[in-house]
Design a protein around this motif. Sequence first.
Motif, mmCIF file in Angstrom:
data_model
loop_
_atom_site.group_PDB
_atom_site.id
_atom_site.type_symbol
_atom_site.label_atom_id
_atom_site.label_comp_id
_atom_site.label_asym_id
_atom_site.label_seq_id
_atom_site.Cartn_x
_atom_site.Cartn_y
_atom_site.Cartn_z
ATOM 1 N N UNK A 43 0.852 -1.182 0.000
ATOM 2 C CA UNK A 43 0.000 0.000 0.000
ATOM 3 C C UNK A 43 0.891 1.236 0.000
ATOM 4 N N UNK A 44 0.822 2.053 -1.056
ATOM 5 C CA UNK A 44 1.622 3.277 -1.078
ATOM 6 C C UNK A 44 1.155 4.216 0.041
ATOM 7 N N UNK A 45 2.070 4.957 0.659
ATOM 8 C CA UNK A 45 1.697 5.859 1.761
ATOM 9 C C UNK A 45 0.495 6.769 1.476
ATOM 10 N N UNK A 46 0.366 7.339 0.276
ATOM 11 C CA UNK A 46 -0.802 8.202 0.042
ATOM 12 C C UNK A 46 -2.145 7.451 0.075
ATOM 13 N N UNK A 47 -2.120 6.131 -0.051
ATOM 14 C CA UNK A 47 -3.359 5.345 -0.065
ATOM 15 C C UNK A 47 -3.635 4.623 1.248
ATOM 16 N N UNK A 48 -2.802 4.850 2.259
ATOM 17 C CA UNK A 48 -2.983 4.139 3.526
ATOM 18 C C UNK A 48 -4.333 4.443 4.169
ATOM 19 N N UNK A 49 -4.773 5.690 4.113
ATOM 20 C CA UNK A 49 -6.079 6.048 4.673
ATOM 21 C C UNK A 49 -7.210 5.334 3.974
ATOM 22 N N UNK A 50 -7.163 5.283 2.648
ATOM 23 C CA UNK A 50 -8.197 4.592 1.876
ATOM 24 C C UNK A 50 -8.154 3.093 2.140
ATOM 25 N N UNK A 51 -6.952 2.542 2.323
ATOM 26 C CA UNK A 51 -6.812 1.119 2.613
ATOM 27 C C UNK A 51 -7.421 0.784 3.972
ATOM 28 N N UNK A 52 -7.185 1.628 4.965
ATOM 29 C CA UNK A 52 -7.764 1.412 6.294
ATOM 30 C C UNK A 52 -9.285 1.500 6.231
ATOM 31 N N UNK A 53 -9.790 2.420 5.438
ATOM 32 C CA UNK A 53 -11.234 2.553 5.276
ATOM 33 C C UNK A 53 -11.824 1.313 4.611
ATOM 34 N N UNK A 54 -11.142 0.776 3.602
ATOM 35 C CA UNK A 54 -11.610 -0.426 2.926
ATOM 36 C C UNK A 54 -11.636 -1.616 3.884
ATOM 37 N N UNK A 55 -10.605 -1.734 4.714
ATOM 38 C CA UNK A 55 -10.561 -2.817 5.712
ATOM 39 C C UNK A 55 -11.726 -2.673 6.684
ATOM 40 N N UNK A 56 -11.956 -1.463 7.163
ATOM 41 C CA UNK A 56 -13.021 -1.213 8.132
ATOM 42 C C UNK A 56 -14.413 -1.439 7.552
ATOM 43 N N UNK A 57 -14.578 -1.190 6.267
ATOM 44 C CA UNK A 57 -15.910 -1.282 5.653
ATOM 45 C C UNK A 57 -16.191 -2.620 4.971
ATOM 46 N N UNK A 58 -15.227 -3.510 4.958
ATOM 47 C CA UNK A 58 -15.458 -4.811 4.327
ATOM 48 C C UNK A 58 -16.537 -5.564 5.115
ATOM 49 N N UNK A 59 -17.681 -5.859 4.495
ATOM 50 C CA UNK A 59 -18.771 -6.515 5.231
ATOM 51 C C UNK A 59 -18.449 -7.951 5.643
ATOM 52 N N UNK A 60 -17.500 -8.572 5.002
ATOM 53 C CA UNK A 60 -17.151 -9.970 5.298
ATOM 54 C C UNK A 60 -15.860 -10.078 6.116
ATOM 55 N N UNK A 61 -15.270 -8.929 6.474
ATOM 56 C CA UNK A 61 -14.005 -8.887 7.230
ATOM 57 C C UNK A 61 -12.917 -9.681 6.517
ATOM 58 N N UNK A 62 -12.880 -9.560 5.199
ATOM 59 C CA UNK A 62 -11.943 -10.332 4.390
ATOM 60 C C UNK A 62 -10.650 -9.588 4.094
ATOM 61 N N UNK A 63 -10.545 -8.327 4.511
ATOM 62 C CA UNK A 63 -9.335 -7.565 4.261
ATOM 63 C C UNK A 63 -8.554 -7.350 5.541
ATOM 64 N N UNK A 64 -7.238 -7.305 5.403
ATOM 65 C CA UNK A 64 -6.367 -7.091 6.554
ATOM 66 C C UNK A 64 -5.135 -6.325 6.079
ATOM 67 N N UNK A 65 -4.687 -5.397 6.909
ATOM 68 C CA UNK A 65 -3.430 -4.702 6.628
ATOM 69 C C UNK A 65 -2.338 -5.381 7.442
ATOM 70 N N UNK A 66 -1.224 -5.659 6.787
ATOM 71 C CA UNK A 66 -0.111 -6.363 7.410
ATOM 72 C C UNK A 66 1.126 -5.471 7.329
ATOM 73 N N UNK A 67 1.784 -5.311 8.462
ATOM 74 C CA UNK A 67 3.036 -4.544 8.480
ATOM 75 C C UNK A 67 4.091 -5.330 7.714
ATOM 76 N N UNK A 68 4.937 -4.638 6.973
ATOM 77 C CA UNK A 68 5.963 -5.320 6.169
ATOM 78 C C UNK A 68 6.972 -5.929 7.017
#
Length: 68
Positions: A43-68
């Motif tokens: 996830x490029x730094x400028x998209x981190x906020x959008x990525x967190x929002x996508x994780x939070x809004x996934x209705x099936x909880x299928x997304x996760x952010x992983x530290x490198x």
Amino acid sequence: MKLHVDWTACDGRGVCTELLEEMLVEDDWGFPVARDGQRSPAVPPPLEGAAKQAVDRCPMLALKLIAR
């Protein structure tokens, strides 16, 4: 950080592809795939906020952010 999709939980609703259209696109069945072809794209730094929002809004909880 990287974005991970749990394919066993995902049902292809497309919320994440709408919120992260710069990173994700829907395949022929509506499931999200990375535009760059990686299984867990970085996830490029400028998209981190959008990525967190996508994780939070996934209705099936299928997304996760992983530290490198």
